[in-house]
Design a protein around this motif. Structure first.
Motif, PDB file in Angstrom:
ATOM      1  N   GLY A  98       0.769  -1.229   0.000  1.00  0.00           N
ATOM      2  CA  GLY A  98       0.000   0.000   0.000  1.00  0.00           C
ATOM      3  C   GLY A  98       0.801   1.281   0.000  1.00  0.00           C
ATOM      4  O   GLY A  98       0.469   2.231  -0.712  1.00  0.00           O
ATOM      5  N   ALA A  99       1.856   1.346   0.811  1.00  0.00           N
ATOM      6  CA  ALA A  99       2.633   2.581   0.897  1.00  0.00           C
ATOM      7  C   ALA A  99       3.265   2.934  -0.446  1.00  0.00           C
ATOM      8  O   ALA A  99       3.234   4.091  -0.886  1.00  0.00           O
ATOM      9  N   MET A 100       3.827   1.940  -1.114  1.00  0.00           N
ATOM     10  CA  MET A 100       4.469   2.205  -2.404  1.00  0.00           C
ATOM     11  C   MET A 100       3.443   2.509  -3.490  1.00  0.00           C
ATOM     12  O   MET A 100       3.699   3.318  -4.390  1.00  0.00           O
ATOM     13  N   SER A 101       2.267   1.869  -3.414  1.00  0.00           N
ATOM     14  CA  SER A 101       1.226   2.169  -4.399  1.00  0.00           C
ATOM     15  C   SER A 101       0.743   3.607  -4.239  1.00  0.00           C
ATOM     16  O   SER A 101       0.369   4.263  -5.213  1.00  0.00           O
ATOM     17  N   ALA A 102       0.754   4.126  -3.000  1.00  0.00           N
ATOM     18  CA  ALA A 102       0.377   5.521  -2.781  1.00  0.00           C
ATOM     19  C   ALA A 102       1.389   6.460  -3.432  1.00  0.00           C
ATOM     20  O   ALA A 102       1.013   7.491  -4.006  1.00  0.00           O
ATOM     21  N   LEU A 103       2.654   6.095  -3.370  1.00  0.00           N
ATOM     22  CA  LEU A 103       3.675   6.890  -4.048  1.00  0.00           C
ATOM     23  C   LEU A 103       3.489   6.841  -5.560  1.00  0.00           C
ATOM     24  O   LEU A 103       3.682   7.837  -6.258  1.00  0.00           O
ATOM     25  N   ALA A 104       3.103   5.669  -6.076  1.00  0.00           N
ATOM     26  CA  ALA A 104       2.846   5.545  -7.513  1.00  0.00           C
ATOM     27  C   ALA A 104       1.666   6.415  -7.918  1.00  0.00           C
ATOM     28  O   ALA A 104       1.700   7.085  -8.961  1.00  0.00           O
ATOM     29  N   ALA A 105       0.614   6.421  -7.096  1.00  0.00           N
ATOM     30  CA  ALA A 105      -0.551   7.261  -7.378  1.00  0.00           C
ATOM     31  C   ALA A 105      -0.167   8.738  -7.384  1.00  0.00           C
ATOM     32  O   ALA A 105      -0.603   9.507  -8.258  1.00  0.00           O
ATOM     33  N   LEU A 106       0.666   9.125  -6.425  1.00  0.00           N
ATOM     34  CA  LEU A 106       1.124  10.512  -6.365  1.00  0.00           C
ATOM     35  C   LEU A 106       1.948  10.859  -7.599  1.00  0.00           C
ATOM     36  O   LEU A 106       1.764  11.920  -8.215  1.00  0.00           O
ATOM     37  N   LEU A 149       1.219  13.698 -10.459  1.00  0.00           N
ATOM     38  CA  LEU A 149       2.186  14.755 -10.802  1.00  0.00           C
ATOM     39  C   LEU A 149       2.509  14.742 -12.293  1.00  0.00           C
ATOM     40  O   LEU A 149       2.786  15.790 -12.883  1.00  0.00           O
ATOM     41  N   GLY A 150       2.473  13.557 -12.896  1.00  0.00           N
ATOM     42  CA  GLY A 150       2.766  13.449 -14.319  1.00  0.00           C
ATOM     43  C   GLY A 150       1.729  14.113 -15.202  1.00  0.00           C
ATOM     44  O   GLY A 150       1.976  14.373 -16.385  1.00  0.00           O
ATOM     45  N   VAL A 151       0.560  14.413 -14.629  1.00  0.00           N
ATOM     46  CA  VAL A 151      -0.499  15.093 -15.384  1.00  0.00           C
ATOM     47  C   VAL A 151      -0.263  16.600 -15.427  1.00  0.00           C
ATOM     48  O   VAL A 151      -0.699  17.285 -16.355  1.00  0.00           O
ATOM     49  N   PHE A 173      -9.218  17.919 -11.618  1.00  0.00           N
ATOM     50  CA  PHE A 173      -8.964  16.674 -12.345  1.00  0.00           C
ATOM     51  C   PHE A 173      -7.793  15.916 -11.721  1.00  0.00           C
ATOM     52  O   PHE A 173      -7.858  14.695 -11.533  1.00  0.00           O
ATOM     53  N   ILE A 174      -6.733  16.630 -11.402  1.00  0.00           N
ATOM     54  CA  ILE A 174      -5.548  15.994 -10.811  1.00  0.00           C
ATOM     55  C   ILE A 174      -5.871  15.441  -9.425  1.00  0.00           C
ATOM     56  O   ILE A 174      -5.431  14.344  -9.058  1.00  0.00           O
ATOM     57  N   ALA A 175      -6.660  16.194  -8.646  1.00  0.00           N
ATOM     58  CA  ALA A 175      -7.042  15.728  -7.312  1.00  0.00           C
ATOM     59  C   ALA A 175      -7.890  14.459  -7.404  1.00  0.00           C
ATOM     60  O   ALA A 175      -7.696  13.506  -6.631  1.00  0.00           O
ATOM     61  N   VAL A 176      -8.820  14.434  -8.347  1.00  0.00           N
ATOM     62  CA  VAL A 176      -9.646  13.238  -8.544  1.00  0.00           C
ATOM     63  C   VAL A 176      -8.772  12.066  -8.981  1.00  0.00           C
ATOM     64  O   VAL A 176      -8.961  10.921  -8.532  1.00  0.00           O
ATOM     65  N   THR A 177      -7.816  12.350  -9.843  1.00  0.00           N
ATOM     66  CA  THR A 177      -6.885  11.310 -10.284  1.00  0.00           C
ATOM     67  C   THR A 177      -6.158  10.698  -9.095  1.00  0.00           C
ATOM     68  O   THR A 177      -6.060   9.468  -8.974  1.00  0.00           O
ATOM     69  N   LEU A 178      -5.673  11.538  -8.203  1.00  0.00           N
ATOM     70  CA  LEU A 178      -4.950  11.051  -7.029  1.00  0.00           C
ATOM     71  C   LEU A 178      -5.843  10.165  -6.163  1.00  0.00           C
ATOM     72  O   LEU A 178      -5.435   9.070  -5.749  1.00  0.00           O
ATOM     73  N   VAL A 179      -7.060  10.618  -5.892  1.00  0.00           N
ATOM     74  CA  VAL A 179      -7.969   9.861  -5.022  1.00  0.00           C
ATOM     75  C   VAL A 179      -8.325   8.514  -5.649  1.00  0.00           C
ATOM     76  O   VAL A 179      -8.289   7.471  -4.979  1.00  0.00           O
TER      77      VAL A 179
END
Length: 203
Positions: free
Chosen positions: A32-40, A44-46, A151-157
């Protein structure tokens, strides 16, 4: 209008693409912790795509086949690299969730690159955001930036949700090496398929 924007955004973000699949792959392999970093990182890539759309430079990408194809082929190459890296990964055993700062950094950088090297995102913002901004509005750029931020915030969530789901699933397969091997293979093949789709897509 904004309700329609939110619904459309949720649909677009929730559809599995390279960013979603990378976040899921990290969640399955590292927790989970690493997947959260991937989501972040994917979120950011957007940001650069949004900046191009708001500044008007997205039109340059759209009208310049050389620029568009250059970014496209870089994206294809990177997706193939991610597929290869996923396939050759080993382990995903207990304890890999507590990765080193260097490993965490690699996850974030890879996640940023996965979305950064997809020119379709720039064209998407170019076509999508102006629909929700009144024509001729003096603060059009500010409004577009605000909508892009949503859009970016929704992407993160949403990506955090995908990553969390993958991390929960991981607990049931982490002790089964054969299952982990097949998960890596499926993820790798999916990244290859995304690379091929990106390569043949028309601007």
């Amino acid at each position: 209008m904004y309700g329609e924007f939110l619904v459309t955004t949720l649909v677009v973000v929730a559809i599995p693409g390279s960013g979603v699949l990378y976040t899921i792959a990290v969640g399955l392999s590292r927790g989970g912790a690493m997947s959260a970093l991937a989501a972040l990182g994917c979120s950011l890539g957007v940001v650069p795509h949004l900046a191009l759309a708001v500044s008007g430079l997205a039109a340059v990408v759209h009208t310049s086949p050389v620029v568009y194809r250059t970014v496209t082929y870089l994206g294809v190459a990177y997706l193939l690299y991610v597929a290869w890296s996923t396939l050759r990964a080993r382990g995903a055993v207990a304890g890999s969730e507590h990765a080193t700062p260097a490993a965490a950094g690699r996850v974030v950088v890879t996640a940023v690159a996965v979305n950064l090297l997809n020119p379709k995102l720039t064209l998407f913002f170019l076509a999508f955001l102006p629909q929700f901004v009144p024509a001729g509005a003096p603060d059009a750029a500010v409004r577009m930036a605000g909508l892009g931020g949503v859009f970016i915030a929704v992407t993160l969530v949403v990506f955090l949700g995908y990553g969390r789901f993958a991390a929960v699933l991981r607990r049931h397969v982490v002790t089964r090496p054969l299952a982990m091997t097949w998960i890596r293979r499926v993820c790798a093949v999916t990244f290859v398929a995304l690379a091929l789709r990106l390569a043949v897509a028309q601007p």
